[in-house]
Write an enzyme that holds these catalytic residues in place. Structure first.
Site, mmCIF file in Angstrom:
data_model
loop_
_atom_site.group_PDB
_atom_site.id
_atom_site.type_symbol
_atom_site.label_atom_id
_atom_site.label_comp_id
_atom_site.label_asym_id
_atom_site.label_seq_id
_atom_site.Cartn_x
_atom_site.Cartn_y
_atom_site.Cartn_z
ATOM 1 N N GLY A 97 0.796 -1.151 0.028
ATOM 2 C CA GLY A 97 0.052 -0.001 0.187
ATOM 3 C C GLY A 97 0.933 1.207 0.039
ATOM 4 O O GLY A 97 0.852 2.177 0.990
ATOM 5 N N GLU A 120 0.570 -1.015 -4.958
ATOM 6 C CA GLU A 120 -0.604 0.001 -4.646
ATOM 7 C C GLU A 120 -1.730 -0.615 -5.543
ATOM 8 O O GLU A 120 -1.586 -0.725 -6.654
ATOM 9 C CB GLU A 120 -0.241 1.328 -5.102
ATOM 10 C CG GLU A 120 -1.253 2.291 -5.204
ATOM 11 C CD GLU A 120 -1.855 2.391 -3.706
ATOM 12 O OE1 GLU A 120 -3.254 2.215 -3.648
ATOM 13 O OE2 GLU A 120 -1.211 2.567 -2.691
ATOM 14 N N ASN A 153 -3.204 -6.112 -5.527
ATOM 15 C CA ASN A 153 -3.810 -6.385 -4.182
ATOM 16 C C ASN A 153 -2.926 -7.201 -3.471
ATOM 17 O O ASN A 153 -2.976 -8.459 -3.663
ATOM 18 C CB ASN A 153 -5.149 -7.090 -4.689
ATOM 19 C CG ASN A 153 -5.986 -7.178 -3.384
ATOM 20 O OD1 ASN A 153 -5.361 -7.277 -2.285
ATOM 21 N ND2 ASN A 153 -7.156 -7.387 -3.537
ATOM 22 N N ALA A 154 -2.145 -6.657 -2.450
ATOM 23 C CA ALA A 154 -1.090 -7.500 -1.778
ATOM 24 C C ALA A 154 -1.576 -8.470 -0.762
ATOM 25 O O ALA A 154 -1.230 -9.606 -0.367
ATOM 26 C CB ALA A 154 0.018 -6.607 -1.019
ATOM 27 N N ASP A 176 -5.137 2.064 5.718
ATOM 28 C CA ASP A 176 -6.524 2.390 5.946
ATOM 29 C C ASP A 176 -7.187 1.684 7.057
ATOM 30 O O ASP A 176 -6.933 0.691 7.158
ATOM 31 C CB ASP A 176 -7.271 1.740 4.722
ATOM 32 C CG ASP A 176 -8.810 2.077 4.689
ATOM 33 O OD1 ASP A 176 -9.563 2.678 5.578
ATOM 34 O OD2 ASP A 176 -9.525 2.100 3.513
ATOM 35 N N THR A 251 6.425 9.612 4.037
ATOM 36 C CA THR A 251 5.300 9.525 3.019
ATOM 37 C C THR A 251 4.279 10.959 3.083
ATOM 38 O O THR A 251 4.570 11.539 3.929
ATOM 39 C CB THR A 251 4.440 8.333 3.599
ATOM 40 O OG1 THR A 251 3.882 8.719 4.991
ATOM 41 C CG2 THR A 251 5.290 7.066 3.872
ATOM 42 N N GLU A 252 3.544 10.828 2.253
ATOM 43 C CA GLU A 252 2.330 11.917 2.137
ATOM 44 C C GLU A 252 1.675 11.970 3.455
ATOM 45 O O GLU A 252 1.503 13.128 3.889
ATOM 46 C CB GLU A 252 1.420 11.802 0.854
ATOM 47 C CG GLU A 252 0.576 12.978 0.758
ATOM 48 C CD GLU A 252 -0.255 12.660 -0.576
ATOM 49 O OE1 GLU A 252 -1.337 11.825 -0.368
ATOM 50 O OE2 GLU A 252 -0.439 13.406 -1.268
ATOM 51 N N GLU A 253 1.189 10.831 3.925
ATOM 52 C CA GLU A 253 0.360 10.945 4.997
ATOM 53 C C GLU A 253 1.260 11.452 6.360
ATOM 54 O O GLU A 253 1.002 12.276 7.097
ATOM 55 C CB GLU A 253 -0.069 9.574 5.404
ATOM 56 C CG GLU A 253 -1.180 9.176 4.521
ATOM 57 C CD GLU A 253 -2.445 10.239 4.836
ATOM 58 O OE1 GLU A 253 -3.034 10.293 5.689
ATOM 59 O OE2 GLU A 253 -3.069 10.504 3.676
#
Length: 276
Positions: A97, A120, A153-154, A176, A251-253
Site C-alpha cells: 500500500g 498499490e 492487491n497484496a 486504511d 510519506t504523504e500521510e
C-alpha cells in the site's frame, strides 16, 4: 487479466536535442488523484504470475535482471520447482500500500543495491508513482534503478511474487483504518495476514507499522504481540534503526500529520523462529 504496466519505457526515436537532466519534469499529483479507498475483496483487473519463478522482474529493474526467455505455454516442473538462488538479485523490501511512493523514493538513494517494490491497488496512484520513478531515473541517470511499483492487491497475491523468506523488510505505513467494525476484516494487519507475512519474511526480517490512528495502532500491536513469529523491537532499537526516520516522515500521510502537529504511532517487529 490485463497487460502489465511496465517500468521500462518504450524505445523512443533519438534526437540531438535531448533535454538536460535538470529539465526533467516530475509528475503532478493533481492529475493522478483518486478516492482514498479501494475494495480489496473485489475482482480487480490485475496482472500477476502464477508462480514467483515466472515473474518478469526485468520490466521493473532492467539494470539488475536480464530479459526473460520467451514464455512457455505450460511452464515445466523444473522451472516451477527451482529454489530461490541466494546469489541472484531479488526484491527484498516491500512497501504494501505504498501510496504516492514517498518511502520508496526516499530510501532508494540510501540503499542503491537493495531492490524494493511498492504495491498499490489504486490505478491512478500507481501510475503516479511509476511516472515519478521514471522521471527520477531520467533526472539522475544511474539512480533509482533499484525501486519500482506495481498495481497489485497484496492482501491476495503476495504468494504469486515472493518465495518463502525472500523479504527482509515489509512496510505497512498509514494503512486504511477501516473504522467500522464490520470492515475490520479488511484491515491490512490481521491474524491470518500475519501468517502470510511471516511466511515471506526472512528470519530477523523487520515488519514496520505506523499510523496516526490510536485505535488502529492498538489493533496492530495486539495482533502482532499475539503472533508467535513476531517480536517487538525495544524502543531504543527502533530509534537506532536508520530506516525509522524515513518511515515517520517520507510519506504523504506522514508529512500531512507532521504539518497538522498530529501524533504518529510506530511499532516495529522482528521475524523470529518457530517456537520449540
Amino acid at each position: 487479466m490485463s497487460k502489465s504496466v511496465k517500468m521500462v519505457e518504450e524505445e523512443k526515436p533519438k534526437t540531438d536535442t535531448a533535454s538536460p537532466a535538470e529539465e526533467v519534469k516530475m509528475p503532478q499529483k493533481r492529475y493522478f488523484r483518486q478516492r482514498a479507498h479501494s475494495n480489496i475483496f473485489s475482482d480487480h483487473d490485475l496482472d500477476y504470475p502464477i508462480h514467483p519463478n515466472l515473474m518478469d522482474w526485468h520490466q521493473h529493474y532492467p539494470t539488475f535482471f536480464p530479459s526473460p526467455p520467451a514464455k512457455e505455454d505450460t511452464p515445466s516442473l523444473e522451472v516451477l520447482n527451482r529454489p530461490l538462488d541466494p546469489s541472484a538479485p531479488r526484491v527484498e523490501w516491500a512497501d504494501i500500500g505504498c501510496g504516492y511512493g514517498g518511502l520508496l523514493t526516499s530510501l532508494a538513494p540510501h540503499y542503491p543495491k537493495t531492490l524494493m517494490v511498492g504495491m498499490e491497488i489504486r490505478i491512478k496512484v500507481q501510475e503516479y508513482v511509476r511516472e515519478r520513478i521514471l522521471a527520477l531515473r531520467r533526472r539522475e541517470p544511474g539512480s533509482y534503478e533499484n525501486v519500482s511499483v506495481m498495481r497489485m492487491n497484496a492482501q491476495k497475491f503476495l504468494p504469486n511474487f515472493f518465495h518463502p523468506g525472500q523479504l527482509t523488510k515489509m512496510f505497512f505505513l498509514f494503512p486504511d483504518p477501516h473504522f467500522k467494525k464490520r470492515k475490520h476484516k479488511a484491515r491490512i494487519i490481521t491474524a491470518t495476514g500475519l501468517d502470510e507475512y511471516a511466511h515471506f519474511l526472512a528470519l530477523g526480517g523487520l515488519l514496520y507499522t505506523i499510523t496516526d490512528v490510536r485505535d488502529l495502532h492498538d489493533w496492530m500491536v495486539q495482533h502482532l504481540d499475539a503472533h508467535p513469529l513476531f517480536q517487538r523491537l525495544p524502543r531504543d532499537e527502533e530509534e537506532a534503526d536508520p530506516v525509522t526516520p524515513h518511515v515517520r516522515n517520507s510519506t504523504e500521510e506522514g508529512i500531512k500529520v507532521e504539518r497538522n502537529r498530529g501524533e504518529k504511532f510506530l511499532a516495529v517487529y522482528r521475524r523470529i523462529p518457530y517456537p520449540t
